[in-house]
Design an enzyme around this catalytic site. Structure first.
Site, PDB file in Angstrom:
ATOM      1  N   ASP A  14       0.865  -1.184   0.000  1.00 45.78           N
ATOM      2  CA  ASP A  14       0.000   0.000   0.000  1.00 45.78           C
ATOM      3  C   ASP A  14       0.902   1.234   0.000  1.00 45.78           C
ATOM      4  OD1 ASP A  14      -2.171   1.653   0.116  1.00 45.78           O
ATOM      5  OD2 ASP A  14      -2.723   1.168   2.180  1.00 45.78           O
ATOM      6  N   ASP A 110      -2.804   2.414  -6.167  1.00 42.96           N
ATOM      7  CA  ASP A 110      -1.776   2.499  -5.131  1.00 42.96           C
ATOM      8  C   ASP A 110      -1.692   1.300  -4.200  1.00 42.96           C
ATOM      9  OD1 ASP A 110      -4.218   3.066  -4.000  1.00 42.96           O
ATOM     10  OD2 ASP A 110      -3.483   4.650  -2.697  1.00 42.96           O
ATOM     11  N   GLU A 111      -2.399   0.210  -4.499  1.00 42.31           N
ATOM     12  CA  GLU A 111      -2.261  -0.965  -3.631  1.00 42.31           C
ATOM     13  C   GLU A 111      -2.534  -2.247  -4.410  1.00 42.31           C
ATOM     14  OE1 GLU A 111      -5.172  -1.714  -0.529  1.00 42.31           O
ATOM     15  OE2 GLU A 111      -6.492  -0.172  -1.367  1.00 42.31           O
TER      16      GLU A 111
END
Length: 366
Positions: A14, A110-111
């Site tokens: 993350d 983003d993860e």
């Protein structure tokens, strides 16, 4: 005698305050400042996409109305998102992941989850792989990421959030039982505020409390999610990492402290929910053709109605206008509403043949 399955090695990566960190990296004058990436607080006001850690100290959080963020942190700097830049960085991050495994399940820009039970470089240690990924992101992109490592997706995701920013947390098999028993219910991934409040009213504050209840009782109280709670509090999560995972829908909903009784109050809530959906569409780089309105009445009766556009869209005004029209077409006289939700789906590119403004087909939401 049960045959124990071999333990998987799952990493959840993350990125730390992703959009804000990219902005601070690219614009040095923003470094160390309370930064909010999202809509402007002026006029009708937008929504916070991401806040820097300097702004988070004041209580600013993603999905918060920008006006509220400005109230909490008056000196915050607001900038509009640059999605093209974030997608470019995200592609580089994905390439770093692919050096170690092809079993990558992206959740957003983003993860992602990574299954490194067997890794390309024969490193063998998921902890070492996570360290190398974090270092590569730092060296090549000048950004930081937090990593959680465990034997399944649920535990890895929780672990990645424990030591942010720049965290590295490993929950090994021997620590799972005690970890889950001590975990507050609101920290369970998938347990929202309303469910957490209900659990606490039942005297359920930690995993240990949940563990005392039978599976049938959990299902009775929480529906199908009860099966999940029963398994997960025991550290059991058999969901595989899905490399070709496709986002089917993006949405947001809210259950109100007091039932809504007027169209004006309901429209005001739709005006608050629609920007959250719009933001999530932008974060995933998606445009949808079908907007679905979910309504749950005070007596717990639930309906969904949808409308399909000719072309895919992520336009906030279009989404909000469609939701309001669906609401107007379905409101029974004098029936209070306890929940409203908006979902966008149907992300394929082919245009639909015609609009279906009042298709009552039921959709699976969220």
């Amino acid at each position: 005698m049960d045959t124990e399955q071999p333990k998987r090695k799952i990493i959840h990566i993350d990125m730390d305050a992703f959009y804000a960190s990219v902005e601070q990296r690219d614009f040095p004058e923003l470094r160390g400042k309370a930064l909010v990436v999202g809509g402007s607080p002026e006029g009708r006001g937008g929504v916070v996409a991401t806040a820097s850690y300097e702004a988070r100290k004041f209580g600013v959080r993603s999905a918060m109305p920008s006006k509220r963020a400005q109230q909490l942190c008056p000196h915050a700097i607001f900038v509009r998102p640059r999605f093209a830049a974030y997608k470019e960085v995200s592609a580089h991050i994905r390439e770093i992941f692919s050096r170690f495994t092809d079993l990558i399940e992206p959740l957003s820009l983003d993860e992602a989850y990574l299954d490194v039970t067997v890794d390309k470089l024969n490193i063998g240690s998921a902890l070492e792989i996570a360290k190398q990924i974090k270092q590569a992101i730092r060296d090549e992109l000048q950004l930081t990421a937090s990593a959680g490592i465990s034997i399944n997706k649920f535990l890895a995701k929780i672990a990645s959030d424990l030591q942010k920013p720049d965290g590295l947390t490993f929950i090994g098999p021997s620590a799972i039982e005690s970890f889950m028993e001590a975990l507050p219910v609101e920290k369970f991934h998938g347990v929202g505020k309303v469910t957490a409040d209900k659990m606490k009213q039942m005297g359920l504050h930690t995993g240990a409390d949940l563990k005392k209840l039978s599976e049938s009782l959990l299902v009775q109280q929480f529906g199908k999610a009860g099966h999940f709670y029963y398994q997960i509090v025991r550290g059991i999560d058999n969901r595989p990492v899905q490399p070709h995972r496709e986002t089917k829908s993006v949405g947001a909903e809210d259950t109100f402290a007091e039932d809504l009784e007027t169209e004006a109050a309901m429209n005001a809530e739709l005006e608050r929910i629609a920007p959250l959906v719009h933001d999530r569409l932008r974060r995933h780089g998606l445009k949808g053709r079908t907007v679905t309105l979910k309504i749950k009445y005070h007596d717990f009766q639930q309906i969904t109605r949808n409308h399909s556009f000719l072309h895919a869209t992520d336009d906030l005004e279009q989404i909000l206008d469609a939701a309001k029209k669906l609401l107007l077409a379905t409101l029974p006289d004098g029936k209070p509403v306890r929940l409203l939700g908006i979902t966008m789906s149907n992300f394929s590119e082919a245009p639909v043949k015609k609009n279906k403004p009042e298709n009552p087909g039921q959709l699976t939401l969220f």
